[in-house]
Write an enzyme that holds these catalytic residues in place. Structure first.
Site, PDB file in Angstrom:
ATOM      1  N   ARG A   1     -24.256 -44.943  17.529  1.00  0.00           N
ATOM      2  CA  ARG A   1     -22.966 -44.632  16.913  1.00  0.00           C
ATOM      3  C   ARG A   1     -23.108 -43.804  15.636  1.00  0.00           C
ATOM      4  NH1 ARG A   1     -18.233 -46.743  17.777  1.00  0.00           N
ATOM      5  NH2 ARG A   1     -17.803 -46.987  15.535  1.00  0.00           N
TER       6      ARG A   1
ATOM      7  N   PHE B   1     -20.717 -51.822   6.024  1.00  0.00           N
ATOM      8  CA  PHE B   1     -20.468 -52.066   7.444  1.00  0.00           C
ATOM      9  C   PHE B   1     -21.119 -51.007   8.335  1.00  0.00           C
ATOM     10  CE2 PHE B   1     -17.450 -54.611   5.218  1.00  0.00           C
ATOM     11  CZ  PHE B   1     -17.366 -55.762   5.975  1.00  0.00           C
ATOM     12  N   GLU B   2     -20.581 -49.818   8.399  1.00  0.00           N
ATOM     13  CA  GLU B   2     -21.151 -48.805   9.282  1.00  0.00           C
ATOM     14  C   GLU B   2     -21.136 -47.459   8.578  1.00  0.00           C
ATOM     15  OE1 GLU B   2     -20.829 -48.054  13.979  1.00  0.00           O
ATOM     16  OE2 GLU B   2     -19.004 -47.499  12.884  1.00  0.00           O
ATOM     17  N   GLN B   3     -22.296 -47.013   8.188  1.00  0.00           N
ATOM     18  CA  GLN B   3     -22.429 -45.707   7.567  1.00  0.00           C
ATOM     19  C   GLN B   3     -23.572 -44.966   8.224  1.00  0.00           C
ATOM     20  OE1 GLN B   3     -24.595 -45.595   3.690  1.00  0.00           O
ATOM     21  NE2 GLN B   3     -24.011 -47.734   3.532  1.00  0.00           N
TER      22      GLN B   3
END
Length: 549
Positions: free
Chosen positions: A347, A372-374
């Site tokens: 991702r 979280f999501e980087q």
């Protein structure tokens, strides 16, 4: 024996756990919020080490999305019971506030390369667990204990309980076997058995400049444990002039010919009054010996030495070699790189792709400070002085899309040279920074306001940075079609804020080290992609960076 120079694992490699299997040595170190989890290095001679595996590499084993900075994988313990490898680790979900969430797990593998099993959940009573394989076949689980009833939370000692491998759980009574010395903050237990004695090596004093390895022993595994005549077998706490500071949290190993060594974490502060360890907590090694009183002593200790005799001779050429990384289609990301938190790397990045077979493509996710999501892919800073460079292809549409080159410690401390755009779509270069420090012991967070530099909307951009002495950081850029000469952009920044001593919690709450790498964000949610054609890390030999006692 040949003489080598500490550390043996430079850069962010803390909390070493060492095991020998035949003629092979393995060291496991903490990785905190960086994925995949746990670094395991291999050596044949205690001098030359190679990263061979990061075993926690899938969602079933480790998912750190949402973990705060310096949480995640703490203090793994790597052992071998004659049949297979055992790895015990903590995935800390929260360390600040009124409660600590520190679930502990065990995974196993028939070989160091794997396959590593899905985890067995053990408990959440404290962190830094270890597993001891007794000579009667029983297995014992030891970890520090939080006393959650008290405020502030108390390091309440080391708890021992039997682990049943068939049942996959702790069984029988548990007992607090050791409360530590007056130094306090007892953690990181490792058990050993020798000449009828059980030895307990623990870490005390926190992870900053009061850190130490404490040794105790008992005839019975349940105790009582008496302290070593020196109490602390490795420490720099009373020697501010020592080259290796913050020494503690260790583990013991014997060579096939009967020599004994202890590996331990340490830090090398930059050469200034700030005493900041920009390379994080590194792994060092000391030669030790068993005296007639059946106690272990470090040669010339307890202050750790910079130069050590080990069986092997180290080849330092690879350490000083320039590393040029390419991202060929179908090839895995180079093992030097890690990313933050997510077990779903597809991702956030791909190597190669349908449009260009030789680039790292980052898919813009959350901002660089996200827990979280980087999309941030980076490698450790392992030298006080170095240069880094990349070539980026990125066409942002507005100010909510940005990608580029970053020197990164955590959400509180980073420098980030980005290709972005004005709200009208005009592409520009912009430096983002977050610079936390602790004047007078209080957290102060600031940014350096800088005007963007307009650049053409088409064309690739070369981005570079230079760090000298761990103290000074300068960014550079060059535009495609305008020659190869790099131009300075922005001021000289204080690179020393990329350190435990500044990382949002000071040294007792920040535990990683400086990284340098590539990042991409798209907070529009449209998944804009940035392509990076290569990445170069070039160590610089600066005599001012040489540390001697």
């Amino acid at each position: 024996m040949p003489d080598i120079r500490n550390p043996i694992l430079p850069g962010f490699n803390p909390d070493p756990s060492i095991v020998r299997v035949g003629d092979d040595y393995y060291i496991a170190t903490s990785t905190f919020e960086w994925f995949p989890g746990v670094q395991i290095h291999h050596s044949k001679d205690l001098a030359n080490w190679e990263l061979v595996v990061r075993p926690l590499n899938r969602k079933a084993q480790l998912d750190m999305r949402g973990n705060p900075d310096s949480c995640g994988v703490w203090a793994p313990c790597l052992t071998h019971d004659g049949d297979k490898f055992w790895l015990v680790y903590t995935d800390v979900k929260r360390k600040d506030g009124s409660f600590k969430d520190a679930p502990n797990y065990i995974v196993t593998a028939p070989a160091i390369e794997g396959p590593w099993s899905d985890p067995i959940y053990v408990n959440s009573s404290g962190f830094d667990p270890s597993l001891f394989h007794d000579d009667d076949g029983r297995k014992w689980f030891a970890n520090m204990l939080w006393d959650h009833r008290r405020r502030p939370l108390t390091f309440a000692g080391i708890v021992l309980q039997e682990f049943d491998p068939k049942a996959g759980k702790l069984v029988g009574p548990k007992k607090n076997i050791y409360q530590g010395t007056e130094l306090g903050l007892v953690e990181g237990p490792h058990l050993y058995k020798r000449s009828g004695w059980y030895y307990l090596l623990t870490a005390e004093g926190g992870t900053a400049y009061e850190h130490a390895c404490t040794l105790s022993r008992s005839r019975d595994i349940w105790g009582p444990y008496e302290d070593h005549p020196q109490k602390y077998v490795v420490t720099s706490k009373d020697t501010p002039s020592a080259a290796l500071q913050r020494a503690g949290h260790g583990d013991i190993v014997d060579t096939p010919d009967g020599r004994t060594y202890i590996v331990h974490l340490s830090g090398r502060p930059v050469r200034s009054e700030k005493k900041r360890c920009v390379l994080g907590r590194e792994t060092a090694i000391q030669e030790a010996y068993w005296a007639e009183d059946d106690w272990l002593y470090v040669k010339n200790g307890p202050v750790p030495s910079l130069h050590i005799d080990v069986p092997g001779t180290r080849d330092d050429a690879p350490y000083w070699a320039e590393q040029r990384y390419t991202f060929d289609n179908g090839q895995p990301l180079h093992k030097d790189f890690q990313w933050l938190r997510t077990p779903e790397p597809e991702r956030i990045f791909t190597c190669g792709g349908s449009n260009d077979s030789n680039r790292l493509t980052l898919t813009g996710r959350e901002a660089i400070g996200s827990w979280f999501e980087q999309a941030l892919v980076a490698r450790r800073q392992t030298h006080f002085s170095y240069e880094a460079e990349t070539l980026i292809d990125f066409q942002p549409s507005d100010e909510r899309q940005f990608a580029g080159l970053t020197a990164y410690y955590c959400r509180y401390n980073f420098f980030y040279l980005t290709v972005t755009a004005h709200s009208d779509g005009q592409r520009e270069l912009l430096i983002m920074s977050s610079e936390a420090s602790y004047p007078e012991g209080k957290l102060q967070q600031s940014t350096t306001p800088l005007e963007p530099v307009k650049i053409p909307n088409e064309g690739k951009v070369k981005l570079a940075l230079r760090i000298r002495g761990g103290l000074e950081l300068q960014f550079y850029y060059a535009l495609e079609g305008e020659g190869e000469e790099l131009k300075e952009i922005g001021p000289v920044f204080d690179a020393s804020i990329l350190s435990d001593e500044c990382g949002g919690h000071q040294a007792h709450g920040s535990f990683t080290g400086a990284f340098v790498g590539m990042a991409c964000s798209d907070v529009n949610g449209t998944e804009a992609q940035a392509g990076f054609e290569y990445f170069t890390y070039r160590p610089i030999e600066d005599p001012r960076d040489r540390y001697e006692i």
